[in-house]
Design an enzyme around this catalytic site. Structure first.
Site, short mmCIF file in Angstrom:
data_model
loop_
_atom_site.label_atom_id
_atom_site.label_comp_id
_atom_site.label_asym_id
_atom_site.label_seq_id
_atom_site.Cartn_x
_atom_site.Cartn_y
_atom_site.Cartn_z
N HIS A 219 0.93 -1.15 -0.06
CA HIS A 219 0.06 0.02 0.15
C HIS A 219 0.73 1.28 -0.10
O HIS A 219 0.71 2.11 -0.48
CB HIS A 219 -0.84 0.00 1.38
N ASP B 28 -3.60 -7.59 -7.36
CA ASP B 28 -5.18 -7.71 -7.68
C ASP B 28 -5.34 -7.35 -9.07
O ASP B 28 -6.15 -6.36 -9.41
CB ASP B 28 -5.96 -6.82 -6.66
N SER C 18 -2.63 -7.74 3.51
CA SER C 18 -2.99 -7.84 4.83
C SER C 18 -3.68 -9.28 5.20
O SER C 18 -3.62 -9.54 6.35
CB SER C 18 -4.23 -6.83 4.68
P1 AMP Z 1 -6.47 -3.87 -0.39
O1 AMP Z 1 -6.47 -2.79 0.92
O2 AMP Z 1 -5.93 -5.13 -0.03
O3 AMP Z 1 -7.95 -3.80 -0.91
O4 AMP Z 1 -5.37 -3.19 -1.34
C1 AMP Z 1 -5.52 -1.83 -1.74
C2 AMP Z 1 -4.45 -1.34 -2.74
O5 AMP Z 1 -3.38 -2.10 -2.58
C3 AMP Z 1 -5.02 -2.50 -4.17
O6 AMP Z 1 -4.75 -1.71 -5.22
C4 AMP Z 1 -4.05 -3.72 -3.99
O7 AMP Z 1 -4.03 -3.95 -5.46
C5 AMP Z 1 -2.68 -2.54 -3.53
N1 AMP Z 1 -1.81 -4.01 -3.05
C6 AMP Z 1 -2.14 -4.74 -1.89
N2 AMP Z 1 -1.04 -5.51 -1.91
C7 AMP Z 1 -0.21 -4.89 -2.61
C8 AMP Z 1 1.17 -5.53 -2.88
N3 AMP Z 1 1.81 -6.68 -2.38
N4 AMP Z 1 1.91 -4.89 -3.88
C9 AMP Z 1 1.25 -3.81 -4.67
N5 AMP Z 1 0.07 -3.38 -4.20
C10 AMP Z 1 -0.56 -3.99 -3.45
#
Ligand code: AMP
Length: 286
Positions: free
Chosen positions: A37, A151, A187
């Site tokens: 993030h 994602d 997460s």
């Molecule tokens: P989330 O909180 O899991 O919904 O993720 C929020 C944003 O962070 C989304 O655009 C995810 O694709 C991105 N994200 C989550 N994990 C990663 C990662 N390991 N590397 C890059 N972006 C990430």
């Protein structure tokens, strides 16, 4: 750095920025922030005059029986991490603020992007994602919004709505940030037991294997997918949900592996669902 939780406050703040000619970057997240993030926040900080990080565990993108209730939440820690990246504001609304009584609209992207891969095991997931992202884009009208490749299917869905619904927002996709052993940061990794955490890098190792197989000239999708499945099956605790090789722009199945090829995997490790992917540029006609 400010934290605001109402639509009225965030709209007033962002409207003022737009009036003053500032560019606005949005980083939508569900919180429980990690380096993946923060990488997005840094990119937004570099590209835009003002940066909003939204923290919202969006109930409508979880299917029944999924981990909505137990999804990790730590606003205090997240606030510290976002402040350290010098974002301008955190937007952390309640579910009631985002979906007040009477809310009855949703954004549906066509089946080509949503009724495959993660969409098959997570009914309504992408409808939930598309709706909440569209609400955030309408609310803040950012010039740029930042998403992670981890994602991958989500990035295609978001690009589709951003273009089809004339948001004028540029969707920026950044590479997956990984642990030293290759595991994609997530997460949900916090759910893994010590043993599961030890096995989890197999997912990325299977994707690296796919990359190697493509590099030595394999062009038959079945051979590639079989090899990836076989690698994953060497760990009996890993339960495969899907292994896919697709056209990276359209998610169409490929008869021959060529062009921009997405290799994507979803597995269950105990009760934790992990996804990961790579995109490989395969020379056409080689
Ligand atoms: P989330 O909180 O899991 O919904 O993720 C929020 C944003 O962070 C989304 O655009 C995810 O694709 C991105 N994200 C989550 N994990 C990663 C990662 N390991 N590397 C890059 N972006 C990430």
């Amino acid at each position: 750095m400010k934290t605001v939780s109402t639509l009225k406050e965030i709209r007033a703040l962002v409207d003022r920025w737009h009036r003053n000619g500032k560019t606005v970057g949005l980083v939508p997240t569900m919180g429980a922030l990690h380096e993946g993030h923060l990488h997005l926040v840094r990119a937004a900080r570099q590209a835009c005059d003002r940066v909003v990080v939204s923290l919202f565990v969006n109930p409508t993108q979880f299917s029944a029986g999924e981990d909505f209730a137990k999804y990790p939440r730590d606003l205090k820690k997240d606030t510290r991490l976002v402040a350290a990246e010098k974002a301008d504001v955190i937007f952390a609304p309640t579910a009631e603020e985002m979906y007040p009584a009477g809310f009855d609209t949703s954004v549906t992207v066509g089946p080509a992007l949503t009724q495959t891969m993660c969409g098959l095991s997570r009914p309504n997931h992408f409808q939930g994602v598309a709706t909440v992202v569209m609400k955030l884009l309408n609310l803040m009208r950012p010039q740029q919004a930042f998403f992670g490749q981890k994602d991958y299917q989500q990035t295609l869905v978001v690009k589709r709505i951003a273009a089809d619904l004339n948001t004028g927002c540029d969707i920026v996709v950044l590479p997956t940030v990984r642990e030293a052993d290759g595991l994609a940061k997530s997460s949900r990794n916090a759910y893994l037991s010590e043993e599961e955490r030890r096995l989890a890098p197999s997912v990325y190792q299977a994707l690296k294997l796919a990359d190697g197989i493509l590099q030595v000239g394999e062009r038959n999708p079945k051979e590639l997918l079989d090899a990836v499945r076989k690698r994953l099956k060497t760990e009996s605790k890993i339960e495969i949900e899907y292994v896919a090789a697709k056209n990276a722009e359209t998610l169409e199945d490929l008869l021959i592996l060529s062009g921009r090829v997405l290799v994507a995997v979803a597995v269950k490790l105990g009760s934790t669902r992990l996804i990961d992917n790579i995109v490989v540029d395969v020379p056409t006609g080689s």
